[in-house]
Design an enzyme around this catalytic site. Structure first.
Site, mmCIF file in Angstrom:
data_model
loop_
_atom_site.group_PDB
_atom_site.id
_atom_site.type_symbol
_atom_site.label_atom_id
_atom_site.label_comp_id
_atom_site.label_asym_id
_atom_site.label_seq_id
_atom_site.Cartn_x
_atom_site.Cartn_y
_atom_site.Cartn_z
ATOM 1 N N HIS A 190 -10.833 5.081 -9.011
ATOM 2 C CA HIS A 190 -12.014 5.454 -8.961
ATOM 3 C C HIS A 190 -12.545 5.789 -7.307
ATOM 4 O O HIS A 190 -11.877 5.665 -6.176
ATOM 5 C CB HIS A 190 -12.985 4.151 -9.006
ATOM 6 C CG HIS A 190 -12.409 3.456 -10.438
ATOM 7 N ND1 HIS A 190 -11.763 2.382 -10.714
ATOM 8 C CD2 HIS A 190 -12.741 3.779 -11.676
ATOM 9 C CE1 HIS A 190 -11.532 1.726 -11.913
ATOM 10 N NE2 HIS A 190 -12.250 2.926 -12.329
ATOM 11 N N CYS A 217 -16.537 -0.014 -8.512
ATOM 12 C CA CYS A 217 -15.617 -0.671 -9.195
ATOM 13 C C CYS A 217 -15.315 -2.021 -8.827
ATOM 14 O O CYS A 217 -15.428 -2.371 -7.500
ATOM 15 C CB CYS A 217 -14.429 0.106 -9.670
ATOM 16 S SG CYS A 217 -13.336 0.390 -8.212
ATOM 17 N N CYS A 246 -6.045 2.049 -8.120
ATOM 18 C CA CYS A 246 -7.737 1.863 -8.366
ATOM 19 C C CYS A 246 -7.838 3.528 -8.212
ATOM 20 O O CYS A 246 -7.685 4.268 -7.462
ATOM 21 C CB CYS A 246 -8.709 1.511 -7.239
ATOM 22 S SG CYS A 246 -10.245 1.937 -7.338
ATOM 23 N N ASN A 279 -5.293 2.547 -3.472
ATOM 24 C CA ASN A 279 -6.618 3.408 -3.950
ATOM 25 C C ASN A 279 -6.321 4.795 -4.142
ATOM 26 O O ASN A 279 -5.770 5.376 -3.120
ATOM 27 C CB ASN A 279 -7.759 3.244 -2.800
ATOM 28 C CG ASN A 279 -8.468 1.964 -2.845
ATOM 29 O OD1 ASN A 279 -8.286 1.026 -3.558
ATOM 30 N ND2 ASN A 279 -9.259 1.659 -1.533
ATOM 31 N N ASP A 314 0.631 -1.262 0.045
ATOM 32 C CA ASP A 314 -0.029 -0.078 0.015
ATOM 33 C C ASP A 314 0.810 1.194 0.028
ATOM 34 O O ASP A 314 2.014 1.004 0.371
ATOM 35 C CB ASP A 314 -0.939 0.104 1.260
ATOM 36 C CG ASP A 314 -1.748 1.270 1.245
ATOM 37 O OD1 ASP A 314 -2.534 1.523 0.463
ATOM 38 O OD2 ASP A 314 -1.668 1.872 2.404
ATOM 39 N N ARG A 315 0.523 2.291 -0.430
ATOM 40 C CA ARG A 315 1.242 3.611 -0.313
ATOM 41 C C ARG A 315 0.954 4.558 0.547
ATOM 42 O O ARG A 315 1.901 4.701 1.572
ATOM 43 C CB ARG A 315 0.879 4.207 -1.976
ATOM 44 C CG ARG A 315 1.551 5.667 -2.065
ATOM 45 C CD ARG A 315 1.098 6.437 -3.250
ATOM 46 N NE ARG A 315 1.668 7.487 -3.566
ATOM 47 C CZ ARG A 315 1.053 8.891 -3.367
ATOM 48 N NH1 ARG A 315 0.073 8.758 -2.601
ATOM 49 N NH2 ARG A 315 1.930 10.042 -3.580
ATOM 50 N N ASP A 316 -0.139 5.173 0.644
ATOM 51 C CA ASP A 316 -0.087 6.246 1.881
ATOM 52 C C ASP A 316 -0.320 5.721 3.341
ATOM 53 O O ASP A 316 -1.345 4.840 3.605
ATOM 54 C CB ASP A 316 -1.678 7.001 1.568
ATOM 55 C CG ASP A 316 -1.327 7.538 0.162
ATOM 56 O OD1 ASP A 316 -0.672 8.615 0.112
ATOM 57 O OD2 ASP A 316 -2.011 7.240 -0.939
ATOM 58 N N ARG A 345 -11.373 -1.421 -6.325
ATOM 59 C CA ARG A 345 -10.957 -0.653 -5.286
ATOM 60 C C ARG A 345 -11.043 -1.511 -3.737
ATOM 61 O O ARG A 345 -11.940 -2.359 -3.766
ATOM 62 C CB ARG A 345 -12.289 0.435 -5.001
ATOM 63 C CG ARG A 345 -12.104 1.346 -3.707
ATOM 64 C CD ARG A 345 -12.950 2.355 -3.650
ATOM 65 N NE ARG A 345 -12.769 3.285 -2.655
ATOM 66 C CZ ARG A 345 -12.047 4.261 -2.404
ATOM 67 N NH1 ARG A 345 -11.083 4.412 -3.367
ATOM 68 N NH2 ARG A 345 -11.929 4.917 -1.191
#
Length: 181
Positions: free
Chosen positions: A84, A90, A82, A53, A11-13, A93
């Protein structure tokens, strides 16, 4: 635990840097230990994929290309995101496993030999649905997520998920995967 891991989805954040909220490319900073974690994965020959996301793209705040450039610049082998908003419904996500399934199609992975590292329960839910190892980090939203987990404050499908490991940060998570913790 020494696992024969093909790929790690990060995951990023809140997991590799930034905060528990979205920071646009260019303003995003990796945690110092994230650089070391990425180097360790590379040294072990483990593929590194983003798993994030990014609803700001749908809102016109950034572009897929900006995120791809940033993440590949950090050393990621492929970028799965994602773009969206939650309301769009979708299949990519998180907590849906669409990004993980797309990686299987593109790279022929066995998701039971892959790991997801994230700071939110949605990361773990997606991983759980397809059989990936699930690692929760206590950075970003991870402390709050871990506290809710320990206090059994998740309901419904959320309760069915249990992390395989809870790490203080992404480096500890990678060390655990490589049998160093």
């Amino acid at each position: 635990m020494k696992a024969a891991v093909q790929a790690v989805f990060l995951d990023r954040d809140g997991t590799i840097g930034g905060h528990d909220y979205v920071v646009s490319p260019g303003d995003f900073e990796l945690y110092p230990n994230a650089i070391e974690a990425i180097k360790l994965l590379k040294k072990e020959g483990i593929l590194i994929y983003s798993f994030t996301n990014q609803p700001g793209i749908a809102a016109g705040k950034s572009t897929i290309q900006a995120f791809e450039k940033e993440l590949k610049g950090f050393g990621f082998d492929s970028v799965y995101l994602c773009p969206h908003s939650h309301e769009e419904g979708c299949h990519c996500r998180k907590p849906a496993p669409g990004m993980l399934k797309k990686a299987v199609e593109e790279h022929g992975l066995d998701l039971k030999k892959c790991a997801v590292i994230g700071d939110r329960w949605t990361d773990l839910m997606a991983a759980n649905e397809v059989g990936c190892l699930k690692i929760l980090v206590k950075t970003g939203a991870g402390l709050e997520t871990n506290d809710r987990y320990k206090q059994n404050k998740f309901f419904g499908k959320w309760t069915e998920v249990e992390p395989d490991y809870i790490a203080n940060d992404v480096l500890e998570a990678v060390q655990w995967l490589n049998g160093l913790k």
